[in-house]
Design a protein around this motif. Structure first.
Motif, mmCIF file in Angstrom:
data_model
loop_
_atom_site.group_PDB
_atom_site.id
_atom_site.type_symbol
_atom_site.label_atom_id
_atom_site.label_comp_id
_atom_site.label_asym_id
_atom_site.label_seq_id
_atom_site.Cartn_x
_atom_site.Cartn_y
_atom_site.Cartn_z
ATOM 1 N N SER A 5 0.818 -1.211 0.000
ATOM 2 C CA SER A 5 0.000 0.000 0.000
ATOM 3 C C SER A 5 0.857 1.269 0.000
ATOM 4 O O SER A 5 0.535 2.246 -0.685
ATOM 5 C CB SER A 5 -0.954 0.004 1.190
ATOM 6 O OG SER A 5 -0.239 -0.077 2.408
ATOM 7 N N ILE A 6 1.948 1.245 0.730
ATOM 8 C CA ILE A 6 2.839 2.412 0.783
ATOM 9 C C ILE A 6 3.567 2.589 -0.539
ATOM 10 O O ILE A 6 3.663 3.699 -1.065
ATOM 11 C CB ILE A 6 3.831 2.282 1.958
ATOM 12 C CG1 ILE A 6 3.064 2.408 3.270
ATOM 13 C CG2 ILE A 6 4.942 3.333 1.862
ATOM 14 C CD1 ILE A 6 3.876 2.121 4.496
ATOM 15 N N PHE A 33 -9.688 1.745 -5.409
ATOM 16 C CA PHE A 33 -8.277 2.119 -5.441
ATOM 17 C C PHE A 33 -7.838 2.675 -4.090
ATOM 18 O O PHE A 33 -6.744 2.367 -3.615
ATOM 19 C CB PHE A 33 -7.983 3.132 -6.551
ATOM 20 C CG PHE A 33 -6.516 3.340 -6.733
ATOM 21 C CD1 PHE A 33 -5.763 2.447 -7.464
ATOM 22 C CD2 PHE A 33 -5.873 4.402 -6.127
ATOM 23 C CE1 PHE A 33 -4.387 2.590 -7.601
ATOM 24 C CE2 PHE A 33 -4.499 4.570 -6.249
ATOM 25 C CZ PHE A 33 -3.759 3.665 -6.991
ATOM 26 N N GLN A 34 -8.693 3.455 -3.458
ATOM 27 C CA GLN A 34 -8.373 3.976 -2.125
ATOM 28 C C GLN A 34 -8.144 2.832 -1.143
ATOM 29 O O GLN A 34 -7.270 2.907 -0.278
ATOM 30 C CB GLN A 34 -9.500 4.876 -1.622
ATOM 31 C CG GLN A 34 -9.600 6.180 -2.369
ATOM 32 C CD GLN A 34 -10.910 6.915 -2.101
ATOM 33 O OE1 GLN A 34 -11.798 6.404 -1.416
ATOM 34 N NE2 GLN A 34 -11.030 8.108 -2.659
ATOM 35 N N GLN A 35 -8.903 1.767 -1.287
ATOM 36 C CA GLN A 35 -8.730 0.616 -0.413
ATOM 37 C C GLN A 35 -7.409 -0.099 -0.680
ATOM 38 O O GLN A 35 -6.803 -0.642 0.243
ATOM 39 C CB GLN A 35 -9.906 -0.337 -0.561
ATOM 40 C CG GLN A 35 -11.178 0.228 0.034
ATOM 41 C CD GLN A 35 -12.378 -0.658 -0.177
ATOM 42 O OE1 GLN A 35 -12.438 -1.441 -1.127
ATOM 43 N NE2 GLN A 35 -13.357 -0.541 0.702
ATOM 44 N N TYR A 36 -6.936 -0.098 -1.928
ATOM 45 C CA TYR A 36 -5.607 -0.651 -2.218
ATOM 46 C C TYR A 36 -4.547 0.140 -1.470
ATOM 47 O O TYR A 36 -3.668 -0.426 -0.835
ATOM 48 C CB TYR A 36 -5.279 -0.582 -3.715
ATOM 49 C CG TYR A 36 -6.135 -1.408 -4.633
ATOM 50 C CD1 TYR A 36 -6.909 -2.465 -4.187
ATOM 51 C CD2 TYR A 36 -6.153 -1.133 -5.993
ATOM 52 C CE1 TYR A 36 -7.681 -3.210 -5.051
ATOM 53 C CE2 TYR A 36 -6.912 -1.875 -6.877
ATOM 54 C CZ TYR A 36 -7.682 -2.910 -6.405
ATOM 55 O OH TYR A 36 -8.439 -3.644 -7.271
ATOM 56 N N ARG A 42 -6.709 -5.954 -1.769
ATOM 57 C CA ARG A 42 -5.587 -6.239 -2.657
ATOM 58 C C ARG A 42 -6.089 -6.481 -4.073
ATOM 59 O O ARG A 42 -7.089 -7.171 -4.276
ATOM 60 C CB ARG A 42 -4.833 -7.462 -2.185
ATOM 61 C CG ARG A 42 -4.163 -7.225 -0.856
ATOM 62 C CD ARG A 42 -3.341 -8.375 -0.445
ATOM 63 N NE ARG A 42 -2.743 -8.083 0.860
ATOM 64 C CZ ARG A 42 -1.996 -8.925 1.498
ATOM 65 N NH1 ARG A 42 -1.759 -10.121 0.999
ATOM 66 N NH2 ARG A 42 -1.482 -8.600 2.659
ATOM 67 N N PRO A 43 -5.382 -5.923 -5.051
ATOM 68 C CA PRO A 43 -5.796 -6.108 -6.444
ATOM 69 C C PRO A 43 -5.510 -7.526 -6.935
ATOM 70 O O PRO A 43 -4.622 -8.202 -6.406
ATOM 71 C CB PRO A 43 -4.952 -5.087 -7.205
ATOM 72 C CG PRO A 43 -3.789 -4.802 -6.334
ATOM 73 C CD PRO A 43 -4.233 -5.032 -4.925
ATOM 74 N N LEU A 48 -2.699 -5.860 -10.830
ATOM 75 C CA LEU A 48 -1.331 -5.607 -10.376
ATOM 76 C C LEU A 48 -0.399 -5.316 -11.553
ATOM 77 O O LEU A 48 0.397 -4.377 -11.513
ATOM 78 C CB LEU A 48 -0.790 -6.808 -9.603
ATOM 79 C CG LEU A 48 -1.235 -6.957 -8.171
ATOM 80 C CD1 LEU A 48 -0.812 -8.313 -7.631
ATOM 81 C CD2 LEU A 48 -0.673 -5.845 -7.316
ATOM 82 N N VAL A 49 -0.512 -6.120 -12.590
ATOM 83 C CA VAL A 49 0.333 -5.926 -13.778
ATOM 84 C C VAL A 49 0.028 -4.583 -14.424
ATOM 85 O O VAL A 49 0.943 -3.838 -14.799
ATOM 86 C CB VAL A 49 0.158 -7.096 -14.769
ATOM 87 C CG1 VAL A 49 0.851 -6.806 -16.082
ATOM 88 C CG2 VAL A 49 0.676 -8.386 -14.159
#
Length: 70
Positions: A5-6, A33-36, A42-43, A48-49
């Motif tokens: 996340s960071i 996206f904010q939750q990612y 998690r995506p 992720l790609v």
């Protein structure tokens, strides 16, 4: 190891993109996206790609396995 996340937030800001712009690019809601970035979600692999490609970083960088961007 730096949390995903960071790293995601750092990489997005490095490209001067907003959360909304990233969400639109990925075809997801801004809330997702904010939750990612908040570490609450998690995506999936395909997302992720797409994130790594759009932010011009490696998956290893996003996962905190290396400090090298590319």
């Amino acid at each position: 190891m730096v949390p995903f996340s960071i790293r995601l937030k750092e990489a997005r800001k490095r490209k001067n993109l907003t959360q909304r712009e990233m969400a639109e690019y990925l075809g997801i809601t801004a809330r997702s996206f904010q939750q990612y970035e908040g570490g609450k979600r998690r995506p999936d692999y395909e997302t992720l790609v797409a994130i790594a490609d759009h932010l011009d970083v490696t998956l290893d960088y996003l996962f905190g396995r290396t400090d090298k961007l590319k």
